[in-house]
Write a protein that holds these residues in place. Structure first.
Motif, mmCIF file in Angstrom:
data_model
loop_
_atom_site.group_PDB
_atom_site.id
_atom_site.type_symbol
_atom_site.label_atom_id
_atom_site.label_comp_id
_atom_site.label_asym_id
_atom_site.label_seq_id
_atom_site.Cartn_x
_atom_site.Cartn_y
_atom_site.Cartn_z
ATOM 1 N N LEU A 214 0.827 -1.213 0.000
ATOM 2 C CA LEU A 214 0.000 0.000 0.000
ATOM 3 C C LEU A 214 0.863 1.267 0.000
ATOM 4 O O LEU A 214 0.393 2.339 -0.366
ATOM 5 C CB LEU A 214 -0.922 0.030 1.228
ATOM 6 C CG LEU A 214 -2.093 -0.969 1.258
ATOM 7 C CD1 LEU A 214 -2.838 -0.882 2.589
ATOM 8 C CD2 LEU A 214 -3.058 -0.702 0.107
ATOM 9 N N GLU A 248 -6.712 10.848 -2.966
ATOM 10 C CA GLU A 248 -6.908 10.312 -4.309
ATOM 11 C C GLU A 248 -7.952 9.211 -4.295
ATOM 12 O O GLU A 248 -8.364 8.705 -5.327
ATOM 13 C CB GLU A 248 -5.575 9.796 -4.867
ATOM 14 C CG GLU A 248 -4.642 10.939 -5.224
ATOM 15 C CD GLU A 248 -3.241 10.457 -5.560
ATOM 16 O OE1 GLU A 248 -3.007 9.240 -5.551
ATOM 17 O OE2 GLU A 248 -2.381 11.322 -5.820
ATOM 18 N N ASN A 250 -7.867 6.176 -3.399
ATOM 19 C CA ASN A 250 -7.453 4.998 -4.128
ATOM 20 C C ASN A 250 -6.215 4.381 -3.521
ATOM 21 O O ASN A 250 -5.116 4.590 -3.999
ATOM 22 C CB ASN A 250 -7.183 5.391 -5.579
ATOM 23 C CG ASN A 250 -7.007 4.172 -6.431
ATOM 24 O OD1 ASN A 250 -7.577 3.127 -6.154
ATOM 25 N ND2 ASN A 250 -6.193 4.295 -7.451
ATOM 26 N N LEU A 251 -6.448 3.571 -2.493
ATOM 27 C CA LEU A 251 -5.294 2.923 -1.875
ATOM 28 C C LEU A 251 -4.954 1.613 -2.550
ATOM 29 O O LEU A 251 -3.800 1.282 -2.724
ATOM 30 C CB LEU A 251 -5.569 2.693 -0.386
ATOM 31 C CG LEU A 251 -5.344 3.926 0.481
ATOM 32 C CD1 LEU A 251 -5.862 3.713 1.878
ATOM 33 C CD2 LEU A 251 -3.859 4.273 0.522
ATOM 34 N N ALA A 252 -5.982 0.885 -2.947
ATOM 35 C CA ALA A 252 -5.714 -0.435 -3.507
ATOM 36 C C ALA A 252 -5.146 -0.345 -4.927
ATOM 37 O O ALA A 252 -4.381 -1.190 -5.347
ATOM 38 C CB ALA A 252 -6.971 -1.286 -3.492
ATOM 39 N N PHE A 253 -5.534 0.686 -5.659
ATOM 40 C CA PHE A 253 -5.066 0.816 -7.047
ATOM 41 C C PHE A 253 -4.102 1.971 -7.219
ATOM 42 O O PHE A 253 -4.248 2.775 -8.116
ATOM 43 C CB PHE A 253 -6.250 0.966 -7.998
ATOM 44 C CG PHE A 253 -6.895 -0.344 -8.305
ATOM 45 C CD1 PHE A 253 -6.424 -1.138 -9.331
ATOM 46 C CD2 PHE A 253 -7.928 -0.802 -7.527
ATOM 47 C CE1 PHE A 253 -7.000 -2.363 -9.595
ATOM 48 C CE2 PHE A 253 -8.509 -2.028 -7.775
ATOM 49 C CZ PHE A 253 -8.040 -2.817 -8.817
ATOM 50 N N SER A 254 -3.136 2.057 -6.334
ATOM 51 C CA SER A 254 -2.213 3.191 -6.433
ATOM 52 C C SER A 254 -1.127 2.891 -7.452
ATOM 53 O O SER A 254 -0.974 1.770 -7.886
ATOM 54 C CB SER A 254 -1.593 3.460 -5.064
ATOM 55 O OG SER A 254 -0.984 2.294 -4.568
#
Lengths: 254, 254
Positions: A214, A248, A250-254
């Motif tokens: 992450l 943003e 969006n932690l999983a798709f950084s």
């Protein structure tokens, strides 16, 4: 002034000063001894438990009201409360039953409408940092194991269940440990927190890999000393990266 | 009956039949031509745009009300609407300004309280499957690019912004494409949907790896034929696994 009289006065004031037909309920989760707890109040002169809740002043935002209500009812200040769901079923509970259980005075002359829509807030707190205290409506305020809750007043068992589901879902994309763990923590400590909230074991290798991927926690050079086992490395959240990732969305798709 | 008279009748009925002080606003996102759109209504005899919204009948749950309101105001039926936030600031907008902009009749004799708390719902729909139609309050109902919204009535720009943030966050842990893509889709199609919602490019290799690691989509033996490039494989969501993952509230840490 006896309790029934106090209640009558309280309801009268609520009808004058508050937004009619709306309430707030707070689900305060605590983490202690590898157990997830929830804070409940026992209503005066009864064995009935419920969530800390209350009403919104006419010139007050619901977020501010939630903070105020929590402080008034439990003594807990400046907690980060998060709105999670609004409970708007047309019949949320049996009003007459509640009125009997709590020995409420006759409320037929009240201005309050026939139904109440409740806005739910939750928080996750460091168990050791709060000292819950009962207010004038209640005799007791204490932590209960989430897995062993009694039958609660109103639809509060349902509200706790929805809060818990939200917390579990958020765990997938938000490092909720951020406010709950000490500044420096070990990977096993972080994992135990996750396991407790998710209520199931996680694989240590996978967990560590995913958390580090992450990009929001960083390993320090320090190690935790003094345990019986190999000294584990300490980690801390990188606040800047964490804030950025959250913004943003969006932690999983950084 | 002229429009002003109609409005008067409408407000009168709302005050009698509806829960006072509460409203619902719907943010309907559509995906078309690699653009994220939002459905807006233009109020009658004005150039003012806003979200489809309305009020809750006294004996109606807020979830049911949201569905009904959306259908009455846009003609869209049976959409999966998701409650995302309740807007409860004490002053959400300038009431007098709204009243002037929309040429509302004198509302001083209304029973409606001084503030309205609004419960926000959103949905993501297949643009091609809905035919929005204006209702008696509005002259026009159409899609707008999310990036090019006009200044909206009430606090609706804020409501759209919060819905969009929620959508982006959910994209990290929920396959929102589920209701939006055809049953079979290619990985580049899924990626374009994600890129559009997140409003930034994603690395194709990483994207494919992460999506497949979620364990909720499966590759079919079929390939999409007829394109200019190498025929890409088709995928579909595994509904059972998806439901299970959602119930466990944990897609990222499965």
């Amino acid at each position: 002034m006896n309790y029934k009289k106090q209640l009558e006065e309280y309801f009268k004031e609520v009808d004058i000063r508050c937004v009619l037909g709306l309430s707030i309920d707070c689900v305060i989760f605590g983490f202690y001894d590898n157990q997830l707890k929830v804070l409940l109040l026992r209503w005066k002169q009864t064995e009935e438990w419920g969530l800390p809740g209350g009403f919104i002043y006419k010139n007050e935002s619901v977020d501010v009201a939630a903070q105020r209500i929590l402080e008034e009812r439990t003594g807990i200040k400046e907690l980060f409360l998060q709105q999670f769901h609004t409970f708007g079923e047309d019949v949320r509970y049996n009003r007459q039953e509640i009125s009997q259980k709590l020995s409420w005075p006759d409320t037929s002359s009240r201005q309050w409408p026939d139904r109440t829509v409740s806005i739910g807030y939750f928080a996750l707190v460091d168990f050791s940092k709060v000292t819950p205290t009962a207010d004038f409506l209640t005799d007791e305020c204490r932590w209960w194991d989430v897995e062993k809750l009694p039958s609660l007043l109103f639809d509060h068992n349902h509200i706790v269940a929805v809060a818990l589901r939200t917390l579990r879902v958020q765990l997938s994309w938000q490092p909720v440990g951020y406010n709950l763990l000490p500044e420096k923590f070990t990977m096993p400590e972080l994992q135990r927190l996750y396991e407790t909230i998710l209520n199931r074991p996680l694989d240590p290798r996978n967990f560590s890999k995913k958390m580090r991927a992450l990009g929001i926690i960083e390993r320090l050079e320090e190690q935790r000393k003094g345990g019986a086992f190999k000294s584990p490395y300490l980690f801390r959240f990188n606040k800047e990266k964490y804030e950025k990732a959250l913004q943003e969305g969006n932690l999983a798709f950084s």
